[in-house]
Design a protein around this motif. Structure first.
Motif, PDB file in Angstrom:
ATOM      1  N   SER A  95       0.917  -1.312  -0.072  1.00 31.57           N
ATOM      2  CA  SER A  95      -0.148  -0.020   0.164  1.00 31.57           C
ATOM      3  C   SER A  95       0.793   1.190  -0.094  1.00 31.57           C
ATOM      4  O   SER A  95       1.647   1.606   0.857  1.00 31.57           O
ATOM      5  N   ASP A  96       0.862   1.842  -1.221  1.00 29.30           N
ATOM      6  CA  ASP A  96       1.620   3.368  -1.245  1.00 29.30           C
ATOM      7  C   ASP A  96       1.200   4.320  -0.028  1.00 29.30           C
ATOM      8  O   ASP A  96       2.028   4.917   0.440  1.00 29.30           O
ATOM      9  N   ALA A  97      -0.266   4.257   0.219  1.00 27.23           N
ATOM     10  CA  ALA A  97      -0.771   5.250   1.097  1.00 27.23           C
ATOM     11  C   ALA A  97      -0.263   4.914   2.602  1.00 27.23           C
ATOM     12  O   ALA A  97       0.198   5.884   3.297  1.00 27.23           O
ATOM     13  N   VAL A  98      -0.225   3.493   3.211  1.00 28.02           N
ATOM     14  CA  VAL A  98       0.332   3.182   4.339  1.00 28.02           C
ATOM     15  C   VAL A  98       1.795   3.607   4.361  1.00 28.02           C
ATOM     16  O   VAL A  98       2.253   3.922   5.195  1.00 28.02           O
ATOM     17  N   ILE A  99       2.606   3.185   3.421  1.00 27.63           N
ATOM     18  CA  ILE A  99       4.047   3.547   3.429  1.00 27.63           C
ATOM     19  C   ILE A  99       4.232   4.958   3.640  1.00 27.63           C
ATOM     20  O   ILE A  99       5.127   5.383   4.390  1.00 27.63           O
ATOM     21  N   THR A 100       3.350   5.593   2.534  1.00 31.08           N
ATOM     22  CA  THR A 100       3.781   7.107   2.663  1.00 31.08           C
ATOM     23  C   THR A 100       3.362   7.743   4.347  1.00 31.08           C
ATOM     24  O   THR A 100       4.105   8.631   4.630  1.00 31.08           O
ATOM     25  N   ASN A 101       2.233   7.256   4.609  1.00 33.53           N
ATOM     26  CA  ASN A 101       1.789   7.566   6.151  1.00 33.53           C
ATOM     27  C   ASN A 101       3.128   7.280   7.206  1.00 33.53           C
ATOM     28  O   ASN A 101       3.220   7.629   8.079  1.00 33.53           O
ATOM     29  N   ALA A 102       3.623   5.955   6.751  1.00 38.04           N
ATOM     30  CA  ALA A 102       4.613   5.658   7.976  1.00 38.04           C
ATOM     31  C   ALA A 102       5.785   6.616   7.808  1.00 38.04           C
ATOM     32  O   ALA A 102       6.315   6.831   8.934  1.00 38.04           O
ATOM     33  N   TYR A 103       6.270   7.017   6.557  1.00 38.08           N
ATOM     34  CA  TYR A 103       7.244   7.990   6.528  1.00 38.08           C
ATOM     35  C   TYR A 103       6.809   9.492   7.190  1.00 38.08           C
ATOM     36  O   TYR A 103       7.800  10.082   7.605  1.00 38.08           O
ATOM     37  N   GLU A 104       5.605   9.821   7.383  1.00 34.22           N
ATOM     38  CA  GLU A 104       5.277  11.023   7.838  1.00 34.22           C
ATOM     39  C   GLU A 104       5.668  10.575   9.474  1.00 34.22           C
ATOM     40  O   GLU A 104       6.181  11.675   9.968  1.00 34.22           O
ATOM     41  N   HIS A 105       5.421   9.562  10.011  1.00 35.13           N
ATOM     42  CA  HIS A 105       5.830   9.107  11.315  1.00 35.13           C
ATOM     43  C   HIS A 105       7.296   9.257  11.424  1.00 35.13           C
ATOM     44  O   HIS A 105       7.931   9.798  12.410  1.00 35.13           O
ATOM     45  N   ARG A 106       8.051   8.807  10.447  1.00 29.04           N
ATOM     46  CA  ARG A 106       9.632   8.973  10.437  1.00 29.04           C
ATOM     47  C   ARG A 106      10.102  10.387  10.593  1.00 29.04           C
ATOM     48  O   ARG A 106      11.093  10.674  10.915  1.00 29.04           O
ATOM     49  N   SER A 107       9.421  11.137   9.486  1.00 31.72           N
ATOM     50  CA  SER A 107       9.700  12.768   9.491  1.00 31.72           C
ATOM     51  C   SER A 107       9.593  13.300  10.790  1.00 31.72           C
ATOM     52  O   SER A 107      10.118  14.111  11.447  1.00 31.72           O
ATOM     53  N   ASP A 108       8.403  12.785  11.702  1.00 30.01           N
ATOM     54  CA  ASP A 108       8.140  13.301  12.853  1.00 30.01           C
ATOM     55  C   ASP A 108       9.240  12.832  13.935  1.00 30.01           C
ATOM     56  O   ASP A 108       9.696  13.580  14.616  1.00 30.01           O
ATOM     57  N   VAL A 109       9.867  11.688  13.638  1.00 29.24           N
ATOM     58  CA  VAL A 109      11.242  11.201  14.334  1.00 29.24           C
ATOM     59  C   VAL A 109      12.174  12.235  14.134  1.00 29.24           C
ATOM     60  O   VAL A 109      12.829  12.674  15.273  1.00 29.24           O
ATOM     61  N   TYR A 110      12.417  12.469  12.741  1.00 31.63           N
ATOM     62  CA  TYR A 110      13.539  13.384  12.611  1.00 31.63           C
ATOM     63  C   TYR A 110      13.367  14.672  13.276  1.00 31.63           C
ATOM     64  O   TYR A 110      14.337  15.366  13.764  1.00 31.63           O
ATOM     65  N   SER A 111      12.175  15.108  12.849  1.00 29.99           N
ATOM     66  CA  SER A 111      11.721  16.521  13.362  1.00 29.99           C
ATOM     67  C   SER A 111      12.107  16.791  15.064  1.00 29.99           C
ATOM     68  O   SER A 111      12.458  17.688  15.422  1.00 29.99           O
ATOM     69  N   SER A 112      11.525  15.552  15.603  1.00 29.14           N
ATOM     70  CA  SER A 112      11.589  15.381  17.111  1.00 29.14           C
ATOM     71  C   SER A 112      13.212  15.815  17.648  1.00 29.14           C
ATOM     72  O   SER A 112      13.294  16.267  18.650  1.00 29.14           O
ATOM     73  N   ILE A 113      13.916  14.772  16.927  1.00 27.07           N
ATOM     74  CA  ILE A 113      15.264  14.848  17.118  1.00 27.07           C
ATOM     75  C   ILE A 113      15.896  16.125  17.086  1.00 27.07           C
ATOM     76  O   ILE A 113      16.729  16.740  17.898  1.00 27.07           O
ATOM     77  N   ALA A 114      15.689  16.888  15.797  1.00 29.17           N
ATOM     78  CA  ALA A 114      15.992  18.253  15.816  1.00 29.17           C
ATOM     79  C   ALA A 114      15.660  19.133  16.628  1.00 29.17           C
ATOM     80  O   ALA A 114      16.355  20.020  17.476  1.00 29.17           O
ATOM     81  N   ALA A 115      14.281  18.991  17.136  1.00 31.91           N
ATOM     82  CA  ALA A 115      13.734  19.616  18.252  1.00 31.91           C
ATOM     83  C   ALA A 115      14.552  19.488  19.529  1.00 31.91           C
ATOM     84  O   ALA A 115      14.639  20.447  20.430  1.00 31.91           O
ATOM     85  N   LEU A 116      14.743  18.148  19.909  1.00 32.44           N
ATOM     86  CA  LEU A 116      15.276  17.889  21.146  1.00 32.44           C
ATOM     87  C   LEU A 116      16.936  18.493  21.207  1.00 32.44           C
ATOM     88  O   LEU A 116      17.208  19.004  22.245  1.00 32.44           O
ATOM     89  N   ILE A 117      17.452  18.682  20.063  1.00 33.70           N
ATOM     90  CA  ILE A 117      18.860  19.295  20.234  1.00 33.70           C
ATOM     91  C   ILE A 117      18.602  20.700  20.340  1.00 33.70           C
ATOM     92  O   ILE A 117      19.160  21.329  21.273  1.00 33.70           O
ATOM     93  N   GLY A 118      17.629  21.342  19.727  1.00 29.93           N
ATOM     94  CA  GLY A 118      17.426  22.642  20.028  1.00 29.93           C
ATOM     95  C   GLY A 118      16.774  23.246  21.178  1.00 29.93           C
ATOM     96  O   GLY A 118      17.420  23.987  21.650  1.00 29.93           O
ATOM     97  N   ILE A 119      15.907  22.470  21.673  1.00 27.09           N
ATOM     98  CA  ILE A 119      15.370  22.696  22.993  1.00 27.09           C
ATOM     99  C   ILE A 119      16.414  22.572  24.184  1.00 27.09           C
ATOM    100  O   ILE A 119      16.606  23.203  25.060  1.00 27.09           O
ATOM    101  N   GLY A 120      17.192  21.215  23.934  1.00 20.91           N
ATOM    102  CA  GLY A 120      18.314  21.205  24.840  1.00 20.91           C
ATOM    103  C   GLY A 120      19.273  22.238  24.906  1.00 20.91           C
ATOM    104  O   GLY A 120      19.719  22.659  26.074  1.00 20.91           O
TER     105      GLY A 120
END
Length: 305
Positions: free
Chosen positions: A146-171
């Motif tokens: 399913s393209d849609a489910v895989i794309t949605n999965a990468y949304e979650h992965r983008s959230d992981v990357y964004s949260s790591i960036a946020a963690l570094i900045g917030i820290g």
């Protein structure tokens, strides 16, 4: 609809609801903590999670549309609804990336204050939760194709990357506030800007891939070897003149031209074509096959009409 496809849609819909509920909870947690702790990066990350809720709804609608059987207006089925849902998700993600970037840049022109330590705890929790959601949806999307489910999965992965960036900045910002290092306090909006760039990159990549999948592209040569061998193994097929297998969402539609003995009856040629179609559809990926029968001509082997 057969049991295999029914089970596929049930799993896809369950994954979409996992995304909707999980992202909603995370968006609320990060939004509230970001507001209380005065963290722009965490608020930006909360907006990202909120956009994932809309993305998961788009996936859910796409899966339900793709589930519909073929009809007079859609004789090839509705499989591309999933790819269209994936495009919608990518567009939403791109808009969110722009909004996060704008908000982060704007913060540089206002007085800034270091966020509270609670922001760090919230973003660590988000990283763990989103990575678990990515692993679950990515593996499921690959399994049910399913393209849609895989794309949605990468949304979650983008959230992981964004949260790591946020963690570094917030820290960095928290540390700057405690040590009295003013310039470190700008780590929070800088992290928000980094989040926006990551989101934009992922949205562009996923959107381009989903658009490619809606353009009736045919499978690559190496992906059709087994299918061609099946056709050539059918008794009565003297040559495979033409073979096009195109993805139509999660399944494949095949158009082929085969050459048979010109002296056999029309009925016999029809039976050979039906056998070719039957064997190809036995493959889980193939939904339908359109077979054109050519008379075999040894002098014009490979030419078709």
């Amino acid at each position: 609809m057969d049991n295999q496809n029914e089970e596929r849609f049930k799993q896809g819909e369950f994954a979409a609801w996992v995304g909707i509920i999980g992202n909603l909870v995370l968006a609320i947690i990060k939004g509230v903590v970001g507001f209380i702790s005065n963290s722009r990066a965490l608020i930006a990350d909360a907006v990202h999670s909120a956009s994932d809720v809309a993305g998961s709804f788009a996936v859910l609608l796409g899966l339900r549309a793709a589930k519909l059987p073929p009809d007079r207006d859609h004789p090839y089925g509705h499989g591309k609804a999933e790819s269209i849902a994936a495009i919608i998700v990518a567009v939403l993600l791109f808009i969110v990336g722009l909004e996060i970037g704008y908000s982060s840049v704007e913060s540089f022109f206002h007085p800034i204050e270091a966020p509270k330590i609670w922001a760090v705890y919230a973003v660590v929790f988000s990283i763990i939760a989103k990575e678990l959601m990515f692993q679950y949806k990515y593996r499921l999307g690959k399994r049910i194709k399913s393209d849609a489910v895989i794309t949605n999965a990468y949304e979650h992965r983008s959230d992981v990357y964004s949260s790591i960036a946020a963690l570094i900045g917030i820290g960095a910002a928290v540390l700057g506030g405690k040590l009295g290092i003013d310039w470190l306090e700008y780590g929070d909006p800088i992290a928000g800007l980094a989040v926006s760039l990551l989101v934009l990159r992922i949205a562009w990549k996923l959107g381009a891939e989903s658009i490619h999948n809606t353009m009736d592209h045919v499978l690559h040569e190496e992906d059709t070897v087994e299918m061609k061998e099946i056709v050539e193994s059918v008794e009565g097929v003297m040559n495979l003149d033409e073979f096009f297998a195109r993805e139509h969402g999660y399944y494949v539609i095949i158009d082929i031209k085969i050459a048979v003995d010109p002296e056999i009856s029309v009925q016999r040629g029809h039976d050979i074509g039906k056998e070719v179609k039957r064997r190809l559809i036995e493959q889980s990926l193939v939904r339908d096959v359109f077979v054109h029968i050519n008379p075999y001509n040894e002098e014009k082997d490979g030419e078709s009409t």
